[in-house]
Each structure stands twice: as C-alpha cells, then as structure tokens.
Write an enzyme that holds these catalytic residues in place. Structure first.
Site, short mmCIF file in Angstrom:
data_model
loop_
_atom_site.label_atom_id
_atom_site.label_comp_id
_atom_site.label_asym_id
_atom_site.label_seq_id
_atom_site.Cartn_x
_atom_site.Cartn_y
_atom_site.Cartn_z
N PHE A 162 16.86 -13.69 -0.93
CA PHE A 162 15.54 -14.20 -0.01
C PHE A 162 15.03 -12.95 0.64
CE2 PHE A 162 18.92 -13.55 3.26
CZ PHE A 162 18.15 -12.86 4.30
N LYS A 186 14.58 -16.94 -11.63
CA LYS A 186 14.98 -17.75 -10.62
C LYS A 186 15.02 -17.20 -9.14
CE LYS A 186 18.02 -18.96 -8.21
NZ LYS A 186 18.13 -19.39 -6.94
N GLU A 189 15.82 -20.06 -3.60
CA GLU A 189 15.28 -21.28 -3.15
C GLU A 189 14.84 -21.21 -1.64
OE1 GLU A 189 18.39 -20.20 -3.58
OE2 GLU A 189 19.79 -21.59 -2.96
N SER A 239 24.45 -11.37 -2.64
CA SER A 239 25.79 -11.34 -1.76
C SER A 239 26.57 -10.91 -2.71
CB SER A 239 26.09 -12.39 -1.16
OG SER A 239 26.31 -13.44 -1.70
N CYS A 294 18.95 -4.59 2.09
CA CYS A 294 20.10 -4.34 1.74
C CYS A 294 20.56 -2.74 1.97
CB CYS A 294 20.25 -4.55 0.14
SG CYS A 294 18.98 -3.50 -0.78
N GLU A 395 29.43 -7.43 5.86
CA GLU A 395 28.19 -7.37 6.01
C GLU A 395 27.60 -8.48 7.12
OE1 GLU A 395 25.99 -8.61 2.45
OE2 GLU A 395 24.59 -7.03 2.77
P1 NAD Z 1 23.05 -15.04 -1.91
O1 NAD Z 1 24.00 -14.32 -2.60
O2 NAD Z 1 23.33 -16.17 -1.01
O3 NAD Z 1 21.89 -15.56 -3.03
C1 NAD Z 1 21.32 -14.76 -4.05
C2 NAD Z 1 21.02 -15.60 -5.18
O4 NAD Z 1 22.29 -16.36 -5.72
C3 NAD Z 1 20.08 -16.99 -4.63
O5 NAD Z 1 18.91 -16.93 -5.79
C4 NAD Z 1 20.99 -18.33 -4.85
O6 NAD Z 1 20.20 -19.13 -5.25
C5 NAD Z 1 21.84 -17.75 -5.70
N1 NAD Z 1 23.49 -18.49 -5.28
C6 NAD Z 1 23.63 -18.40 -3.95
N2 NAD Z 1 25.11 -18.93 -4.00
C7 NAD Z 1 25.45 -18.96 -5.31
C8 NAD Z 1 26.64 -19.60 -5.99
N3 NAD Z 1 27.57 -19.79 -5.10
N4 NAD Z 1 26.64 -19.59 -7.38
C9 NAD Z 1 25.72 -19.19 -7.98
N5 NAD Z 1 24.36 -18.55 -7.47
C10 NAD Z 1 24.37 -18.71 -6.14
O7 NAD Z 1 22.31 -13.89 -1.24
P2 NAD Z 1 21.08 -14.02 -0.26
O8 NAD Z 1 21.61 -14.55 1.31
O9 NAD Z 1 19.75 -14.51 -0.78
O10 NAD Z 1 20.42 -12.36 -0.06
C11 NAD Z 1 21.16 -11.41 0.90
C12 NAD Z 1 22.13 -10.63 0.08
O11 NAD Z 1 21.45 -9.96 -0.83
C13 NAD Z 1 22.74 -9.72 0.86
O12 NAD Z 1 24.37 -9.73 0.82
C14 NAD Z 1 22.13 -8.40 0.69
O13 NAD Z 1 23.06 -7.16 0.82
C15 NAD Z 1 22.06 -8.53 -0.88
N6 NAD Z 1 20.97 -7.70 -1.57
C16 NAD Z 1 21.50 -6.72 -2.19
C17 NAD Z 1 20.43 -5.63 -2.74
C18 NAD Z 1 20.96 -4.77 -3.63
O14 NAD Z 1 19.97 -3.85 -3.86
N7 NAD Z 1 22.07 -4.35 -3.53
C19 NAD Z 1 19.19 -6.03 -2.55
C20 NAD Z 1 18.57 -7.18 -1.91
C21 NAD Z 1 19.61 -7.94 -1.14
#
Ligand code: NAD
Length: 495
Positions: A162, A186, A189, A239, A294, A395
């Site tokens: 997000f 994808k 959401e 994450s 991040c 985090e």
């Molecule tokens: P998230 O892991 O909740 O969601 C990321 C994506 O995974 C979304 O599209 C979501 O629909 C999907 N998803 C969520 N739960 C899932 C599951 N159980 N099974 C399969 N798919 C699932 O992350 P977020 O809250 O959207 O974003 C924040 C996180 O992203 C933080 O941990 C941040 O550090 C990380 N991030 C990392 C980088 C990097 O370069 N390493 C860059 C941006 C964000």
C-alpha cells in the site's frame, strides 16, 4: 492549478472497480467488496472486489496468448510504447499525485515524489534495446564462437504493497514488457485507485491486448498467481511474512521469485556529524510518509555524546511537524493508511511501554480539526530502548522513533547487525574513515552516508538483505533486466 479534489471526484464515479484483462475492463467474479477509504476523512472513495482464482486464470490466459506476438515485436518498437507511456504519465502527474494522496494519505509533495520515482523507471526501461544486449566472443576454440543472448520467459506477475501506490508497480511493469514478457499486476487492495487511473492511461496506448493486465484483490489472487502453471515469475513487495510465503510457494511451483519484505532501519549518528543538517534529514527519514516507507529510519543510535543532542533536536523537529489532510497546503505529515494500521501501531507503542521503554513524545492522542474520521497519529519518541524489546526488533511502520545509545561505532554497527532485517541503514558523520567502516560492515542492502532515505534510482537495483529480500535479484536497474530474461548461451561452428 486544478484543485486536487476535482481529480479524485472523477474516480469516485467508478464506485466498484473492475479488472483489466485482455485489453478491456471486466467485472471481477468475486462477490466480496472492500471499501477504499480516504485515510484523512474516512470517506469511501470506491469499492474494490476480491477477485477469484478464475479471474487470475483469465488474466494469465490473456497474457499468455499475447506473449508470442509481443516477444516477436522488436525491442525498439516495444520501447516506443514506453516513450508514449512516459509522456502520458508525465502529463498526468498532478492528477495521479492527487489520487495517491486521497487513498494513501501522504502529502501531495510526497505523492509527487512517489510518482516521479515511478516515471523514472519507465524512462530507464525505454532504453531497453541497449539494456537487452548480450555478449559474444569469437574463437572460444578454433572456429567456434559463443554468444549470450537475453530472451523473455513468458507471463510475469507483480504483487505490490500500500505504501507507494504509483511507484512500486512501476518498479516492475516497464521492465517486464520492455524485455518482451507479458504482465499481470495485483495492486494493494488498500490503494487500488492510483493503478486504476494509470491503467486507464495505458488503455489509450493501443498496446496489443493482453500485454498488460490488472487483477484487483487480496490473498486469493496472490496465491492464484504464485501457483499458476503459466506464470513464469513473480515479484512481490510487502511484509516479510507474506514475502517469505510467496517466495516459497512460487519456488515450489517452478517460478522465478523476487520477494521484497519488511524493514527495521537503523540510523547511526556519530558525535562529529553536522548537527543541523543531520537532524533535519533524520527526522524526515522517520516521520516522512508517516513512517510508512520501507526505507524509513526506525531506530536512531546516538554514539557517545551525540545521544543527548540527537534526542533534543529530534524532539524539536517532531514538534514542528504539521499533522493533517495531505491534500491541504502546509501539512507536513498525513494520517496512517487505515484504522487497522493505527491500531497495530498503537499496540506496538503499548508493548514498548510494557517492556520498559520511556515514551518521551506521545503522538497517540493526536487529532486534526475538521477531520474527525482520519487515522491520526502524531510523531512519537521512545527513549531507553534496549536491543531485545519488541519495538527494537519488529517493524512498527508508523511515526515512532526509537532511540538507543552506543559507546562507539563498532558497538552501533553490532546493534544494527543483530536485526533479522537488512533493508537500509544510514550513518551521519564528517569522517570518511567512519563512513567507510560503516558501509563496509553494515548488513543492509541500501546504505546512506549523511542520507536518511537511501533510495536507489531506477538505473540502480533496489532491495535489501536478510528477511528484507527473499531471492537474489533486486528490483529495477540491471537486476530488473536480469530477473525478466533468460541468458541463453549459443555456441556456433560452421563447417
Ligand atoms: P502486506 O504484506 O500486508 O501486503 C502486500 C501485498 O500482499 C498486498 O498486495 C496484499 O494484498 C498481499 N497480501 C497480504 N496478506 C497476504 C497473505 N496472507 N497472503 C498472500 N498475499 C497477501 O504489506 P503492506 O502492509 O501492504 O505494505 C507494508 C509492508 O511492505 C511493510 O512491511 C514494508 O516494509 C514493506 N515494503 C517493503 C519494501 C521493500 O523494498 N523491501 C517496499 C515497500 C514496502
């Protein structure tokens, strides 16, 4: 300049979002709809469907059908689509920044930067004829030549988080199609509107149907993509727990996977740092985008006497932050993305208190006049944080600074290297020797020297180490081209 609300109202008319499959907007077959809310006001902007495995299959089939023709399209002709895309995106910078702010909450200037970094990836990928060149050597043996050529692999997918609604999808999409693959996105959401608008613009490019597809949804879509037999590779950003799941599932199903995970970024301030400039930069790293980057600084280690001036200066900087609706002028920090994110950050603060850290700036009760429905959290500062506390190891992903002390640089680096994450780390110093030791020894994929958000630009690879990156190829730059291509070796002898 057009008022930001005007751009956003255009999108609201859409209400229930559709998927983009095979060159057309189609309704999802999923029956569950989630509200997409403005985090500053609580207003429902649209509804996003949780698409099904059937929708994923339709998108992958369309992408698979488009692959032979797209692969055979000369690289220079594929690049021309990216030139056109770049011009379109550039012409809609303000509109897309406003949509990003409306669904994410970050300030307009943060949204402009977010989108700007995305556009730079389109610009870089437009140089694909040069980026795709292989290698060759005559006479590897008598009369035998060898060449390494790069070829596309088929259908690639990307799943994005997000926190950077325009940028992160653009870390992947331009390179995937420039290299001759076809692609399914994808988006998160929580923030689907920015990519909805970008795909509306893509629709006007007259790309062959199926080259680019978008499927809205959550984990069912992710699992569908990670297991689909016709998906050659998947990029994930989010994450660490989900990154690991996608990495494992994708690999088990024979795919290339690059899965970028979470972070716990350390900032080390040495006593010889340029105080004024260092603190402004450190505060921006911690509180910019409400701590939801991040690359955000999370732990500040004050070395020796630096601890005292860092804590004082950080308090002063935090007090100058103007919390509010990111679309309004003068606001320097927006809300956090959702009520659930706010609850999670609050529970981390509670945990910090239970484990004995001292909350010397408490942003929990923050409110914003005229915006009772926003997910408000003011800047917070924890002191006396010790290495085993949850707030030191997990985090937080919100506007919370954790301060730690170290006697010297060796001790500070050892503290940072205990972390299971290794996304980014920064040092503030005027000593070249100390800076060199830091970047030589720190376990982080992206290192800042007097820079608090060490974000590689499009032409360099982006990614961390340890639990911050599963896989061995980072995003964009030369790593992006490697991820999207097979390097085939051809050895030739003519009799
Ligand atoms: P998230 O892991 O909740 O969601 C990321 C994506 O995974 C979304 O599209 C979501 O629909 C999907 N998803 C969520 N739960 C899932 C599951 N159980 N099974 C399969 N798919 C699932 O992350 P977020 O809250 O959207 O974003 C924040 C996180 O992203 C933080 O941990 C941040 O550090 C990380 N991030 C990392 C980088 C990097 O370069 N390493 C860059 C941006 C964000």
């Amino acid at each position: 300049m057009t008022e930001p609300g005007a751009f956003v109202r255009r999108v609201i008319v859409t209400r229930v979002l559709e998927n983009y499959i095979g060159g057309a907007w189609v309704r999802s077959s999923g029956s569950t709809l989630l509200d997409v809310k403005n985090p500053a006001t609580g207003e429902v902007l649209a509804q996003v469907p949780l698409s099904t495995a059937g929708d994923v299959d339709a998108a992958v089939k369309a992408a698979r059908a488009a692959f032979p023709g797209w692969r055979a399209t000369p690289a220079v002709a594929r690049a021309r689509y990216l030139f056109k895309l770049r011009e379109l995106l550039d012409a809609h910078r303000e509109e897309i920044a406003a949509i990003c702010t409306s669904e994410h909450g970050k300030t307009l200037s943060e949204s402009r930067n977010d989108f700007g970094r995305g556009i730079e990836n389109v610009e870089h990928a437009a140089g694909i004829p040069s980026l795709l060149m292989g290698q060759s050597l005559e006479d590897v043996a008598h009369g035998i030549d060898c060449q390494a050529i790069r070829q596309p692999l088929g259908v690639f997918a990307a799943v994005t988080p997000f926190n950077f609604p325009p940028m992160v999808p653009l870390w992947f999409l331009p390179y995937a199609i420039a290299t001759g693959n076809t692609f399914v996105l994808k988006p998160s959401e929580q923030v689907p509107l920015t990519q909805r608008r970008i795909f509306e613009l893509i629709h006007t490019l007259d790309l062959p149907a199926g080259v680019l597809n978008l499927v809205n949804g959550g984990k069912d879509v992710v699992n569908g993509l990670s297991t689909h037999p016709d998906v050659a590779g998947i990029s994930f950003v989010g994450s660490s727990s989900v990154a690991h799941h996608v990495y494992k599932t994708g690999a088990e199903h024979g795919k290339r996977v690059q899965a970028l995970g979470g972070a716990k970024n350390f900032i080390i301030v040495l006593p010889d740092a340029d105080r004024e400039r260092a603190i402004a930069n450190v505060a921006e790293s911690i509180y910019g985008c409400s701590g939801q980057r991040c690359l955000a600084g999370s732990i500040v280690v004050g070395v020796g006497e630096a601890y005292e001036w860092v804590r004082e200066a950080l308090h002063a900087a935090a007090k100058n932050i103007v919390l509010g609706d990111g679309s309004k002028p003068g606001v320097t920090m927006g809300p956090v993305v959702s009520a659930a994110a706010k609850d999670r950050i609050l529970s981390m603060i509670e945990k910090g208190l239970q484990e004995g850290a001292k909350l010397t700036l408490d942003g929990r009760g923050a409110t914003v006049e005229g915006c009772p429905g926003g997910n408000w959290l003011g800047p917070s500062i924890f002191e006396e944080v010790t290495p085993d506390m949850t707030i030191a190891t997990e985090e937080i992903f919100g506007p919370v600074a954790c301060l730690m002390r170290a006697a010297n640089l060796d001790e500070a680096i050892a503290l940072a290297n205990r972390s299971r994450y290794g996304n980014a780390a920064s040092v503030y110093t005027t000593s070249g020797k100390a800076a060199r030791q830091f970047h030589n020894q720190i376990e982080a994929g992206m290192v800042g020297v007097n820079i608090g958000v060490a974000a590689p630009m499009a032409f360099f690879p982006f990614g961390g180490q340890k639990a911050s990156l599963y896989g061995d190829l980072k995003a964009h730059g030369s790593a992006g081209v490697d991820f999207y291509t097979e390097r085939k070796i051809v050895i030739t002898r003519w009799f």
